[in-house]
Design a protein around this motif. Structure first.
Motif, mmCIF file in Angstrom:
data_model
loop_
_atom_site.group_PDB
_atom_site.id
_atom_site.type_symbol
_atom_site.label_atom_id
_atom_site.label_comp_id
_atom_site.label_asym_id
_atom_site.label_seq_id
_atom_site.Cartn_x
_atom_site.Cartn_y
_atom_site.Cartn_z
ATOM 1 N N ASP A 1 0.741 -1.100 -0.229
ATOM 2 C CA ASP A 1 -0.034 0.138 -0.097
ATOM 3 C C ASP A 1 0.871 1.206 0.013
ATOM 4 N N ARG A 2 1.935 1.085 0.819
ATOM 5 C CA ARG A 2 2.786 2.432 0.990
ATOM 6 C C ARG A 2 3.571 2.420 -0.457
ATOM 7 N N PHE A 3 3.803 1.638 -1.045
ATOM 8 C CA PHE A 3 4.367 1.566 -2.480
ATOM 9 C C PHE A 3 3.615 2.158 -3.671
ATOM 10 N N GLY A 4 2.300 2.171 -3.120
ATOM 11 C CA GLY A 4 1.080 2.334 -4.252
ATOM 12 C C GLY A 4 0.965 1.547 -5.356
ATOM 13 N N ILE A 5 1.192 0.072 -4.907
ATOM 14 C CA ILE A 5 1.360 -0.959 -5.946
ATOM 15 C C ILE A 5 0.046 -1.475 -5.930
ATOM 16 N N GLU A 6 -0.884 -1.654 -7.155
ATOM 17 C CA GLU A 6 -2.129 -2.242 -6.881
ATOM 18 C C GLU A 6 -2.175 -3.192 -8.006
ATOM 19 N N PRO A 7 -3.459 -4.361 -7.717
ATOM 20 C CA PRO A 7 -3.378 -5.245 -8.757
ATOM 21 C C PRO A 7 -3.647 -4.915 -10.050
ATOM 22 N N GLY A 8 -2.804 -5.644 -11.237
ATOM 23 C CA GLY A 8 -2.799 -5.263 -12.634
ATOM 24 C C GLY A 8 -1.856 -4.185 -12.957
ATOM 25 N N MET A 9 -0.859 -3.536 -12.074
ATOM 26 C CA MET A 9 -0.097 -2.670 -12.284
ATOM 27 C C MET A 9 1.244 -3.291 -12.965
ATOM 28 N N VAL A 10 1.837 -2.882 -13.709
ATOM 29 C CA VAL A 10 3.094 -3.230 -14.453
ATOM 30 C C VAL A 10 4.381 -2.519 -13.876
ATOM 31 N N VAL A 11 4.904 -3.413 -13.023
ATOM 32 C CA VAL A 11 6.217 -2.876 -12.239
ATOM 33 C C VAL A 11 7.307 -3.469 -12.959
ATOM 34 N N ASP B 1 3.171 -10.424 -4.885
ATOM 35 C CA ASP B 1 1.558 -10.980 -4.655
ATOM 36 C C ASP B 1 0.562 -9.960 -4.853
ATOM 37 N N ARG B 2 0.766 -8.716 -4.707
ATOM 38 C CA ARG B 2 -0.303 -7.797 -5.191
ATOM 39 C C ARG B 2 -0.183 -7.376 -6.705
ATOM 40 N N CYS B 3 0.812 -7.554 -7.397
ATOM 41 C CA CYS B 3 0.729 -6.934 -8.823
ATOM 42 C C CYS B 3 1.078 -7.886 -9.746
ATOM 43 N N GLY B 4 1.462 -9.336 -9.426
ATOM 44 C CA GLY B 4 2.048 -10.182 -10.305
ATOM 45 C C GLY B 4 3.412 -10.046 -10.641
ATOM 46 N N GLU B 5 3.861 -10.735 -11.637
ATOM 47 C CA GLU B 5 5.331 -10.943 -11.618
ATOM 48 C C GLU B 5 5.902 -9.514 -12.117
ATOM 49 N N LEU B 6 7.143 -9.408 -11.588
ATOM 50 C CA LEU B 6 7.802 -8.152 -12.075
ATOM 51 C C LEU B 6 8.489 -8.125 -13.458
ATOM 52 N N VAL B 7 8.386 -7.150 -14.269
ATOM 53 C CA VAL B 7 9.257 -7.317 -15.554
ATOM 54 C C VAL B 7 10.660 -6.720 -15.439
ATOM 55 N N ASP B 8 11.770 -7.179 -16.200
ATOM 56 C CA ASP B 8 12.844 -6.653 -16.214
ATOM 57 C C ASP B 8 13.136 -5.633 -17.010
ATOM 58 N N GLU B 9 14.219 -4.902 -17.228
ATOM 59 C CA GLU B 9 14.552 -3.749 -17.927
ATOM 60 C C GLU B 9 14.344 -4.020 -19.512
#
Length: 145
Positions: free
Chosen positions: A17-27, A46-54
């Motif tokens: 929540d403090r990072f502002g990460i929501e479900p469906g966001m691409v991080v 857990d919140r947004c799904g897999e993190l993408v790389d650079e």
């Protein structure tokens, strides 16, 4: 069990929540290494799904940048983070806390962020060993996209 793992149900969960990460966001994640806070990564994925790389071709909502003293030029890394970032996106610069190996002086963060067209809006404890600086584009700073 680490202090971070022990807080997983309470304190660290609220980090999403403090990072502002929501479900469906691409991080996007940059600077991953074996010293990152895995518990924090788990909470965020857990919140947004897999993190993408650079290497992603996607426009991203947030960028997590793990940076330690000696990792190269911070300004250049922040500029690279801006490439795929949405206009209203945020960069979270994660650096080792004071007294930890690889600690980065706050003055270096501030100078590099400002030069890259970013401004720091807050700082949080992002785990036992890491601090997070929330960086956003200064108004009118992203004309280069």
């Amino acid at each position: 069990m680490s202090a971070t793992a022990g807080q997983a149900a309470d304190g660290v969960r609220s980090l999403a929540d403090r990072f502002g990460i929501e479900p469906g966001m691409v991080v996007m994640e940059m600077g991953y290494d074996d010293d990152v806070d895995q518990d924090l990564r788990d909470v965020l994925t857990d919140r947004c799904g897999e993190l993408v790389d650079e290497d992603t071709d996607e426009v991203v909502d947030a960028v997590l940048v793990w940076y330690r003293d000696g990792d190269g030029d911070l300004f250049e890394l922040l500029v690279d983070a801006l490439g795929p970032l949405a206009d209203n996106g945020v960069v979270w610069l994660l650096t080792p806390k004071a007294g930890r190996d690889g600690h980065v002086e706050p003055s270096e963060v501030a100078e590099s962020a400002q030069t890259a067209g970013l401004q720091q809006t807050s700082t949080i404890s992002a785990g036992r060993d890491w601090s997070g600086a929330r960086l956003v584009l200064r108004r009118g700073a992203k004309a280069k996209k």
